[in-house]
Design a protein around this motif. Structure first.
Motif, PDB file in Angstrom:
ATOM      1  N   UNK A  63      46.124  33.145  34.613  1.00 26.43           N
ATOM      2  CA  UNK A  63      44.752  32.708  34.350  1.00 26.43           C
ATOM      3  C   UNK A  63      43.842  32.869  35.557  1.00 26.43           C
ATOM      4  N   UNK A  64      44.288  33.469  36.628  1.00 24.05           N
ATOM      5  CA  UNK A  64      43.486  33.635  37.841  1.00 24.05           C
ATOM      6  C   UNK A  64      42.788  35.001  37.870  1.00 24.05           C
ATOM      7  N   UNK A  65      42.302  35.483  36.753  1.00 23.94           N
ATOM      8  CA  UNK A  65      41.622  36.780  36.709  1.00 23.94           C
ATOM      9  C   UNK A  65      40.177  36.596  37.184  1.00 23.94           C
ATOM     10  N   UNK A  66      39.662  37.601  37.915  1.00 23.65           N
ATOM     11  CA  UNK A  66      38.277  37.528  38.399  1.00 23.65           C
ATOM     12  C   UNK A  66      37.454  38.608  37.707  1.00 23.65           C
ATOM     13  N   UNK A  67      36.124  38.421  37.691  1.00 24.37           N
ATOM     14  CA  UNK A  67      35.234  39.389  37.056  1.00 24.37           C
ATOM     15  C   UNK A  67      34.241  38.684  36.157  1.00 24.37           C
ATOM     16  N   UNK A  68      33.491  39.479  35.418  1.00 21.67           N
ATOM     17  CA  UNK A  68      32.467  38.933  34.534  1.00 21.67           C
ATOM     18  C   UNK A  68      32.986  38.877  33.109  1.00 21.67           C
ATOM     19  N   UNK A  69      32.530  37.883  32.405  1.00 24.52           N
ATOM     20  CA  UNK A  69      32.895  37.784  31.003  1.00 24.52           C
ATOM     21  C   UNK A  69      31.962  38.698  30.188  1.00 24.52           C
ATOM     22  N   UNK A  70      32.300  38.897  28.933  1.00 23.40           N
ATOM     23  CA  UNK A  70      31.491  39.757  28.062  1.00 23.40           C
ATOM     24  C   UNK A  70      30.074  39.188  27.897  1.00 23.40           C
TER      25      UNK A  70
END
Length: 109
Positions: free
Chosen positions: A3-10
């Motif tokens: 669950x430690x993913x980085x980035x922007x959501x849709x």
């Protein structure tokens, strides 16, 4: 799963694209309005320049009115005849003929 993913959501990407699109539309609209106002300004400048050229040409023609007037005495002494029409020398581009109700101005080109 991690669950430690980085980035922007849709949703964040869609909001960013909409903001960018609004900025692009506003910039394009301003560029079109600027171009239209510039074309209108150029049109009025052209009309202004044409009017100034016409007035300059008319002024030049009026300043030259009377040039080419040949004194009959000097013309006759050169050994040539000078035709006269009612005492008015026909060699002048501008002729003022006195009249009863008013004078007549005749411009010959």
């Amino acid at each position: 799963m991690n669950n430690n993913q980085s980035g922007f959501s849709l949703a964040e990407l869609m909001v960013g694209l909409m903001v960018g699109l609004l900025v692009l539309v506003a910039t394009t609209s301003m560029a079109v309005q600027f171009n239209q106002s510039q074309q209108a300004g150029l049109g009025s400048n052209t009309a202004s320049g044409d009017g100034a050229s016409a007035l300059d040409l008319m002024g030049h023609s009026l300043r030259q009115a009377g040039l080419g007037f040949i004194n009959q005495a000097n013309f006759a002494t050169a050994g040539q005849s000078c035709a006269s029409l009612n005492g008015v020398t026909p060699f002048v581009p501008l002729t003022i003929v006195p009249g009863v109700p008013g004078d007549t101005l005749s411009i010959t080109y």
